[in-house]
Structure formats: C-alpha cells, structure tokens
Design a protein around this motif. Structure first.
Motif, short mmCIF file in Angstrom:
data_model
loop_
_atom_site.label_atom_id
_atom_site.label_comp_id
_atom_site.label_asym_id
_atom_site.label_seq_id
_atom_site.Cartn_x
_atom_site.Cartn_y
_atom_site.Cartn_z
N LYS A 1 8.46 9.56 14.22
CA LYS A 1 9.50 8.78 14.88
C LYS A 1 9.74 7.47 14.14
N LEU A 2 8.65 6.91 13.60
CA LEU A 2 8.78 5.68 12.82
C LEU A 2 9.32 5.96 11.42
N GLY A 3 9.36 7.24 11.05
CA GLY A 3 9.87 7.60 9.73
C GLY A 3 8.82 7.52 8.63
N ILE A 4 7.55 7.40 9.02
CA ILE A 4 6.49 7.30 8.02
C ILE A 4 6.12 8.69 7.50
N GLN A 5 6.10 8.81 6.17
CA GLN A 5 5.67 10.06 5.54
C GLN A 5 4.64 9.77 4.47
N LEU A 6 3.87 10.79 4.07
CA LEU A 6 2.91 10.61 2.99
C LEU A 6 3.64 10.15 1.74
N GLY A 7 3.05 9.19 1.04
CA GLY A 7 3.66 8.68 -0.19
C GLY A 7 4.51 7.44 0.05
N ASP A 8 4.84 7.16 1.31
CA ASP A 8 5.66 5.99 1.61
C ASP A 8 4.93 4.69 1.25
N HIS A 9 5.71 3.70 0.85
CA HIS A 9 5.15 2.38 0.57
C HIS A 9 5.31 1.50 1.80
N ILE A 10 4.27 0.75 2.09
CA ILE A 10 4.28 -0.16 3.23
C ILE A 10 3.69 -1.49 2.77
N ALA A 11 4.31 -2.58 3.19
CA ALA A 11 3.75 -3.90 2.90
C ALA A 11 3.34 -4.55 4.20
N VAL A 12 2.12 -5.04 4.25
CA VAL A 12 1.63 -5.72 5.44
C VAL A 12 2.08 -7.17 5.36
N LYS A 13 2.85 -7.60 6.35
CA LYS A 13 3.38 -8.97 6.33
C LYS A 13 2.44 -9.95 7.02
N VAL B 1 0.84 -1.21 0.00
CA VAL B 1 0.00 0.00 0.00
C VAL B 1 0.87 1.25 0.00
N MET B 2 0.25 2.39 -0.28
CA MET B 2 0.93 3.67 -0.17
C MET B 2 0.19 4.52 0.86
N VAL B 3 0.92 5.22 1.70
CA VAL B 3 0.30 6.06 2.72
C VAL B 3 -0.23 7.33 2.07
N GLN B 4 -1.54 7.57 2.26
CA GLN B 4 -2.16 8.73 1.62
C GLN B 4 -2.52 9.84 2.58
N GLY B 5 -2.65 9.50 3.85
CA GLY B 5 -3.06 10.54 4.79
C GLY B 5 -3.16 10.00 6.20
N VAL B 6 -3.44 10.91 7.14
CA VAL B 6 -3.64 10.49 8.52
C VAL B 6 -5.06 10.84 8.94
N LYS B 7 -5.68 9.93 9.65
CA LYS B 7 -7.04 10.18 10.11
C LYS B 7 -6.99 11.08 11.34
N ASP B 8 -6.05 10.79 12.23
CA ASP B 8 -5.81 11.61 13.42
C ASP B 8 -4.63 12.52 13.11
N SER B 9 -4.88 13.83 13.05
CA SER B 9 -3.73 14.70 12.77
C SER B 9 -3.30 15.49 14.01
N SER B 10 -3.51 14.89 15.17
CA SER B 10 -3.01 15.51 16.40
C SER B 10 -1.49 15.49 16.39
N THR B 11 -0.91 16.45 17.09
CA THR B 11 0.54 16.53 17.18
C THR B 11 1.12 15.23 17.71
N GLU B 12 0.42 14.60 18.67
CA GLU B 12 0.93 13.37 19.28
C GLU B 12 1.09 12.27 18.24
N PHE B 13 0.03 12.05 17.46
CA PHE B 13 0.10 10.99 16.46
C PHE B 13 1.12 11.31 15.38
N LEU B 14 1.15 12.56 14.96
CA LEU B 14 2.10 12.95 13.91
C LEU B 14 3.54 12.76 14.39
N ASN B 15 3.79 13.12 15.63
CA ASN B 15 5.13 12.92 16.17
C ASN B 15 5.47 11.43 16.25
#
Ligand SMILES: [Mn+2]
Ligand SMILES: [Mn+2]
Ligand SMILES: [Mn+2]
Ligand SMILES: [Mn+2]
Lengths: 220, 220
Positions: B175-187, B157-171
């Motif tokens: 920290k995990l290095g996830i940004q919009l547009g990143d590719h992620i595979a569910v194992k 999948v590709m990350v398109q957005g965040v449902k919770d855009s609170s500072t806490e979740f964004l931070n």
DNA sequence: ATATAAATTTAGGCAAATCTAAAAATGATT
DNA sequence: AATCATTTTTAGATTTGCCTAAATTTATAT
C-alpha cells in the motif's frame, strides 16, 4: 469444491484412463493392476468414491465415472500434461524423463497456478508426447488418431505423437532419431509382417508394425 | 537417501525455523503451535524422528536437529524459496500470494528438478521476500541483517527484504508502494516512539518503528 | 519446602490407506 | 444343471498421523 486426497485423485485418473473416452465399465482388477495395489484395496476405495458421488459402482459389476468424477480426472490430466510441457520446454528435460515428476506435480492444488502455467507456456494444446491437453473447461483439442501403420505406401506424414509413452518406446524411437514434428515418407509395406520401409531425415530404414502402430501421424 | 513423508518434512522444517541458525533446543509446544497441531501429536513424531536419527530428543528436555535433519530441512527451504521465485518471476504472482503454493511445491521429490529450476531462474540468491536461498550444498548467501529502525538519520538505504513476510505486512507495505530494491532515505527519527520520517519515491511520510524493524536494508 | 501452575508425555481411540486370507459371487465348461 | 475357475468382496490386521483426557514431570511462587 470436493477436496480430494492424492490417493482419491489417482483412482479417478486410473478409472478415466481404463474406461476410455466412451466411459466403459471398469473392472476392479484392472484398477488394481494399474495402481500396483490389491483388488481388496480397490474395493474399499470404490465404496468411498461412490459414497462421495464421484462414480457409479455396483458390487461385482464394475464402475464408471459420474460427471463430477470425470471433471476431476480431466483436471488432473490437464495439470499432468501442462507440467510435462513445462519440464520439457522450460527446464530442458527429455520427454522420457518427465512422467514421474508430473505424477507428483499434477496434485498441486491451485486453479490459479494451473491457468498461469498454461499462459506461461503459450496455451499449449499438446504435451511433449503429443497427447492433447484439455482446456480449462475440460475440452480436448481435436487430433486425428491415425497411426503410421494405417498409411499406404508413398505417403508423406508428420509425426504428431506417441501412443505408447513408456520409457522403453521413447528410448527406442529416440535411438532412431524420431522426434515430434519430423517428416516421414512410407516407401513400402511388407505383406508378410506388415513392417514398413520409411524415409526419414534422408535415411531409409525398416520399422516394425508394432513401432508404426504407436506413432500418431498427420498425412501431409 | 532417507525418504521422508510430507509430514516428517514439515516437522523438520518447523524445528529448523524455531531453533534458528544457532540450533537451539526447541520445545514441544512451540512445534505444536507452529504446525497447528497438539503437543501429544508432536511427541509421537519426535519419537519417530529420533528413531530415524534425524533429531536429538530427550523427553521433557526438548529437541534439536542432528546433521542429517538439518540437511533435509535446508533442502526443503531451498525448494520452497526457489518455487516462490518461480511463481513471482515467471508466473507474475504477487509476493503475498505465493507462500501456500510453495508450501505444496517444496515437497516435490526430484533433486534434478530442483537444480534445473534454479538454473532456469538464473541461480537466484534471494527469494521474492528477500530471504536467502541456500545453494545445493546448503550454504546461505551472506546478507547484512540490518533493519531500517537501526539506521541513523540522513542515511540512504536500499530495501533488501522483509523480516515479517505475513500477508498483512506485505499488503501494508504494498500500500505504501515499497518494493525490494527501492531506495529510502531516513530523514529523522522521533524520540518519543522511534517512528521515522522517510523519503521514498519523491514522497515523505512517516513509518512506525515496528514497520521499520521488519524491513531489511543495505546502507548505500 | 510445599503448593500451584505450566509443559509434556502416556493411554486409548479414530480415520485413511494398505495388506493377506477366507468367503462369496459370477462366468465358463462340460 | 453341476462343476470348476476367475473375479470380487468381506474379515481382520497394520501403519501413519491425528485427537482428547489423564498422568507425570518440571518450573514458579508462596
Ligand atoms: Mn505422463
Ligand atoms: Mn498421480
Ligand atoms: Mn514462504
Ligand atoms: Mn510444507
């Protein structure tokens, strides 16, 4: 530190503008006129600003900015001129269109935003009307405040700014095709009415003394 | 046409947010909570907004936006998201820093400014948090609202957005290095707590069901 | 159906920013 | 120095947005 209301900010800016760089005593009526309000309203606000230690104020005598009031006023002016630069340079507005928008944007509160905006614009020193933009410390860039009516015949100059940035004047010189940075040569000055014949963009035409007095120039 | 105060605008936006796209009836208390104010204050404002024909409102029953109120709310949301995009794309702010500034900038009144800003940004359809930006007519771009927790194992999948855009979740996801547009595979998905093991930037790690439920994605 | 709890509105007040009209102070003029 | 005009302040109201406390309505639970 002191968080000011939009209204308080506009009063400080008005006092700063009327009092000028020499920080003259400012009359209640002058403030009322500039802010399109009533003298009684101004009196109320002056008491409040004095109470906050932003101005000196003695009833019937007038008012002037104290240091903190001046710092605030210059900070707002900085934002105003940076936003005007943004609107013209980046959003392609005409210099006669931007004042009202900047009047709103100047009240946005975020020191970090102001500094990043300045950086984004390349740390501009003058706004679209040629007015100096104070830096973060409140220091204005130097500029000779010589106007075109002070120039002797046969002098070449560059237009650096406008003294009157009303929409009417800006539209008038736009009609003449005059822009910041343009070169103008003064050919002759009429003794009778101090009007001048200039050469500008390979054309010769006559400018009134009043128009010339509102154009800041640099001698070349 | 209707010139609204900053406060009125914030109420309309709150009602729009709480009522959702289906324009549900909104409770007084919900508005009070969202705007950090008291129910009595909200009641006052609801009467005023009804009087201006921007909302439907019946005492004790709740409120919902009328057409003009919805148009206004969406217009403010458009400005909010355009300014956030400006702050991140042009002034290099982090996506977790821009909300408060946009909260001020969204109230700047100038339709022309809004449209020029949009053009300057290349007519963006999503803001820095992946939220859709309505166009001038108030129409939102389509986006699948699928979250990462809905995906079956072995899907890319590709990350398109965040449902919770609170500072806490964004931070947290920063920290995990996830940004919009990143590719992620569910194992794999753990049955016990629905947590998932993902592959992201050549690393494997575990994400909680809650974190996954707050990431909007597009299946590739 | 009654009692209790929760949500909402009403009543009464306060602070900011504005106004008009009246009073007071200042400045200018004979 | 007294008078008149101008400037400024004071007095009293109004509007907007907010608050607390009390009353009312609606929902929930015996
Ligand atoms: Mn301006
Ligand atoms: Mn202003
Ligand atoms: Mn936001
Ligand atoms: Mn807002």
């Amino acid at each position: 530190m002191t968080k000011l209301s939009l209204t308080e900010e506009n009063y400080l800016k008005a006092i700063y503008f009327i009092g000028g760089t020499s920080n003259q005593l400012v009359n209640t009526n002058a403030i009322a006129e500039r802010l399109n309000t009533k003298a009684a309203t101004v009196t109320d606000m002056l008491r409040k600003l004095k109470q906050k230690d932003l101005i000196e104020y003695q009833p019937y005598k007038g008012t002037r900015l104290k240091l903190e009031g001046k710092v605030q006023a210059i900070g707002i002016l900085r934002k105003h001129r940076l936003w005007e630069t943004f609107l013209v340079e980046k959003l392609a507005f005409g210099w006669e269109e931007v004042h009202e928008m900047a009047e709103q944007l100047e009240h946005i509160q975020s020191a970090e935003l102001t500094e990043r905006l300045s950086a984004f614009l390349g740390f501009p020193e003058f706004d679209p009307h040629g007015d100096p933009i104070p830096n973060k410390e409140g220091v204005f860039p130097r500029r000779d405040n010589v106007t075109l009516d002070r120039v002797s015949p046969d002098t070449a100059v560059m237009v650096q700014g406008v003294k009157d940035s009303s929409t009417e004047f800006l539209n008038y010189i736009a009609k003449l095709g005059i822009q910041l940075g343009d070169h103008i040569a003064v050919k002759s000055v009429e003794e009778f009415d101090r009007s001048l014949v200039v050469e500008h963009k390979n054309q010769q035409y006559r400018l009134s003394a009043l128009a010339a007095a509102n154009l800041y120039i640099k001698e070349l």
